[in-house]
Write an enzyme that holds these catalytic residues in place. Structure first.
Site, short mmCIF file in Angstrom:
data_model
loop_
_atom_site.label_atom_id
_atom_site.label_comp_id
_atom_site.label_asym_id
_atom_site.label_seq_id
_atom_site.Cartn_x
_atom_site.Cartn_y
_atom_site.Cartn_z
N GLY A 138 0.84 -1.20 0.00
CA GLY A 138 0.00 0.00 0.00
C GLY A 138 0.87 1.24 0.00
N GLN A 164 2.69 9.93 1.99
CA GLN A 164 4.04 9.37 2.11
C GLN A 164 4.99 9.87 1.02
OE1 GLN A 164 2.24 5.25 2.55
NE2 GLN A 164 4.09 5.00 3.76
N CYS A 173 5.68 -0.42 7.65
CA CYS A 173 5.38 0.84 6.97
C CYS A 173 6.59 1.25 6.14
CB CYS A 173 5.06 1.93 8.01
SG CYS A 173 4.63 3.52 7.27
N LEU A 174 6.34 1.62 4.89
CA LEU A 174 7.45 2.03 4.02
C LEU A 174 8.11 3.30 4.53
CD1 LEU A 174 5.80 1.29 0.55
CD2 LEU A 174 7.45 -0.13 1.79
N HIS A 227 -4.60 1.25 7.68
CA HIS A 227 -3.25 1.82 7.81
C HIS A 227 -3.09 3.01 6.85
CE1 HIS A 227 1.29 1.22 8.20
NE2 HIS A 227 1.21 1.96 7.09
N GLU A 228 -3.55 2.84 5.59
CA GLU A 228 -3.38 3.92 4.59
C GLU A 228 -4.30 5.10 4.90
OE1 GLU A 228 -0.85 3.58 2.91
OE2 GLU A 228 -0.60 1.41 3.11
N HIS A 243 -2.68 7.28 7.34
CA HIS A 243 -1.67 8.16 6.74
C HIS A 243 -2.33 9.46 6.25
CE1 HIS A 243 2.16 6.11 6.80
NE2 HIS A 243 1.70 5.03 6.19
O1 K1U Z 1 1.69 2.41 3.99
C1 K1U Z 1 2.72 1.77 3.91
O2 K1U Z 1 3.73 2.19 4.45
C2 K1U Z 1 2.74 0.46 3.17
C3 K1U Z 1 2.72 -0.73 4.12
C4 K1U Z 1 1.31 -1.25 4.22
C5 K1U Z 1 1.02 -2.22 5.30
C6 K1U Z 1 1.75 -3.39 5.48
C7 K1U Z 1 1.42 -4.29 6.48
C8 K1U Z 1 0.35 -4.03 7.30
C9 K1U Z 1 -0.34 -2.86 7.14
C10 K1U Z 1 -0.02 -1.97 6.14
C11 K1U Z 1 3.64 -1.78 3.56
O3 K1U Z 1 3.44 -2.30 2.53
S1 K1U Z 1 5.01 -2.14 4.47
C12 K1U Z 1 5.74 -3.52 3.61
C13 K1U Z 1 5.51 -4.72 4.39
O4 K1U Z 1 6.00 -4.75 5.48
C14 K1U Z 1 4.65 -5.80 3.95
C15 K1U Z 1 4.65 -6.21 2.66
C16 K1U Z 1 3.85 -7.28 2.28
C17 K1U Z 1 3.05 -7.94 3.21
C18 K1U Z 1 3.06 -7.51 4.52
C19 K1U Z 1 3.89 -6.46 4.89
ZN ZN Z 2 2.64 3.22 6.23
#
Ligand code: K1U
Ligand code: ZN
Length: 169
Positions: free
Chosen positions: A46, A51, A92-93, A134-135, A138
């Site tokens: 996401g 961000q 979170c990225l 989560h998004e 943000h």
């Molecule tokens: O918003 C963001 O920073 C993106 C975030 C979204 C998210 C991941 C996990 C739970 C809630 C929201 C990410 O993509 S972080 C990358 C990551 O850790 C992940 C990637 C694939 C599956 C699970 C986690």
């Molecule tokens: Zn995030």
């Protein structure tokens, strides 16, 4: 298309509240294309416009195994949430390398506008529901670490600042 730099916690710009998109035009379509490219490149599921330092209510998500099912939510609004909640591990990225548990609704319904400017309602559960919440946080200027204890949050803040100082050398 373009890869966009992702703001890193504790950048204060991550706490700005995004404004609604007035019209879904070619500017928004380009923004969405760039956000999707940035999200896939960063191996995320996401990304919120906040961000990438754009303070408008735009989210992209793809929770598919094959990374071939992008979901675009413009001006998303929560219209229903389940009474049941669960603690889910989140990343979170904008807070690279940090994972911790956050309590989220098990299921949510979200009304939004799509890339064609059409209203739609999505019914989300499991990982999609977690990611949508989560998004949407943000867009309200909230980063998931704000659900953690002050002790944990301060440790994370120090770790991020140290990593950013080292990266700048
Ligand atoms: O918003 C963001 O920073 C993106 C975030 C979204 C998210 C991941 C996990 C739970 C809630 C929201 C990410 O993509 S972080 C990358 C990551 O850790 C992940 C990637 C694939 C599956 C699970 C986690
Ligand atoms: Zn995030």
């Amino acid at each position: 298309m373009a890869l966009l730099p992702i703001l890193c916690y504790p950048d204060p710009k991550l706490h700005r509240v995004a404004k609604p998109v007035a019209v879904v035009d070619s500017r928004i379509q380009t923004l969405v294309a760039d956000m999707l490219e940035t999200m896939y490149d960063a191996k995320g599921i996401g990304l919120a416009a906040t961000q990438i330092d754009v303070h408008e209510r735009v989210i992209v998500i793809d929770v598919s195994e094959e990374h071939d099912a992008p979901l675009v939510l413009i001006n998303p609004e929560l219209v229903w949430s389940s009474t049941e909640t669960h603690l889910n591990e989140e990343g979170c990225l904008s807070v690279p390398g940090i994972y911790d548990g956050v309590e989220r609704f098990d299921a949510v319904h979200v009304r939004a506008v799509d890339l064609q400017g059409q209203p739609r309602t999505i019914e989300a559960e499991e990982l999609l529901a977690v990611c949508v919440q989560h998004e949407m946080d943000h867009l309200m200027g909230k980063v998931f670490v704000e659900y953690l204890s002050p002790l944990k949050r301060n440790r994370i803040k120090k770790k991020m600042l140290k990593a950013q100082r080292e990266d700048a050398l």
